[in-house]
Write a protein that holds these residues in place. Structure first.
Motif, PDB file in Angstrom:
ATOM      1  N   LYS A 228       2.780   9.095  -0.905  1.00  0.00           N
ATOM      2  CA  LYS A 228       1.696   9.817  -0.234  1.00  0.00           C
ATOM      3  C   LYS A 228       1.343   9.193   1.118  1.00  0.00           C
ATOM      4  N   ILE A 229       1.613   7.906   1.252  1.00  0.00           N
ATOM      5  CA  ILE A 229       1.347   7.205   2.502  1.00  0.00           C
ATOM      6  C   ILE A 229       2.670   6.734   3.079  1.00  0.00           C
ATOM      7  N   THR A 230       2.881   6.978   4.343  1.00  0.00           N
ATOM      8  CA  THR A 230       4.083   6.510   5.023  1.00  0.00           C
ATOM      9  C   THR A 230       3.683   5.603   6.182  1.00  0.00           C
TER      10      THR A 230
ATOM     11  N   VAL B  48       0.841  -1.201   0.000  1.00  0.00           N
ATOM     12  CA  VAL B  48       0.000   0.000   0.000  1.00  0.00           C
ATOM     13  C   VAL B  48       0.870   1.242   0.000  1.00  0.00           C
ATOM     14  N   ILE B  49       1.922   1.215   0.815  1.00  0.00           N
ATOM     15  CA  ILE B  49       2.857   2.346   0.867  1.00  0.00           C
ATOM     16  C   ILE B  49       3.519   2.546  -0.492  1.00  0.00           C
TER      17      ILE B  49
ATOM     18  N   SER C 160       1.246   4.042  -3.149  1.00  0.00           N
ATOM     19  CA  SER C 160       0.871   5.448  -2.930  1.00  0.00           C
ATOM     20  C   SER C 160       1.902   6.423  -3.472  1.00  0.00           C
ATOM     21  N   GLU C 161       3.058   5.898  -3.877  1.00  0.00           N
ATOM     22  CA  GLU C 161       4.144   6.729  -4.423  1.00  0.00           C
ATOM     23  C   GLU C 161       4.500   7.867  -3.470  1.00  0.00           C
TER      24      GLU C 161
END
Length: 219
Positions: free
Chosen positions: A211-213, A204-205, A208-209
């Motif tokens: 955008k999500i950490t 998922v991280i 998100s490229e």
């Protein structure tokens, strides 16, 4: 279908009042683990403290009475599916949501909890009863009583972890259960704040490229 037993700490049994018929839905203990974690095939004697009870959860089996059930595997089973959600759960969710949203104890929310309790005591759910009805002096008092009622009503239904997580009491629950710590010390000692939540999956991280950490607790 499954066939297994469960282990319940004495704390759970001790939370039920004698008049609460829900106590018989699981507390028909067959074995006891002593303080050295050795299986002892006996009921605890009066005044003797058991470490962990080894039993069966009977709340979804019919009939509950051994004499009525008699022998045979067919009489141990029933066609009732494991409930995803029950009306009692809905009532308790409503009561909790009402208290959190209003910041106070509303009469209908209190009545919702007492309806669950009356059923648990085998009473008419719509008739007030001095035997089991609760009152609450504050929002905090009410929420604490709801958490206890969810423990009594919904045990063995996969709800407790999420209730403790929502109330932020997972660590406290583990540490307060002294008999469980004695038997399984790693349960409490290995718990960390991050264990309240799952880590964000790496795929998922990546998707998100940037955008999500990852959660700070899991970094």
């Amino acid at each position: 279908m499954y066939w297994t037993s469960l282990r319940a700490v004495p704390d759970l049994l001790g939370c039920y009042e004698d008049a609460d018929i829900r106590k018989g839905n699981f507390a028909q203990f067959q074995y006891v683990y002593d303080s050295s974690r050795k299986l002892v095939e006996k009921y605890p004697e009066d005044g003797e403290e058991a470490l962990i009870y080894h039993s069966f959860a009977l709340k979804f089996r019919h009939p509950l009475d051994d004499e009525k059930r008699k022998g045979g595997w067919a009489n141990w089973a029933n066609p009732i599916n494991f409930p995803i959600i029950r009306y009692a759960d809905v009532l308790l969710m409503y009561a909790e949501a009402s208290a959190r949203a209003n910041g106070s104890v509303q009469p209908d929310a209190l009545e919702a909890v007492n309806m669950v309790r009356r059923r648990g005591y085998g009473l008419d759910v719509n008739t007030a009863s001095a035997v089991c009805d609760i009152s609450a002096s504050s929002k905090e008092d009410f929420l604490a009583k709801i958490l206890l009622e969810r423990k009594l009503e919904l045990c063995f239904e996969g709800q407790r972890w999420y209730d403790l997580q929502r109330y932020d009491q997972i660590k406290e629950a583990l540490e307060s259960c002294t008999v469980m710590i004695e038997a399984y010390p790693s349960y409490a000692s290995n718990f960390q704040e991050k264990h309240k939540f799952y880590p964000i999956p790496q795929d998922v991280i990546d998707a998100s490229e940037g955008k999500i950490t990852q959660s700070e607790l899991w970094k």
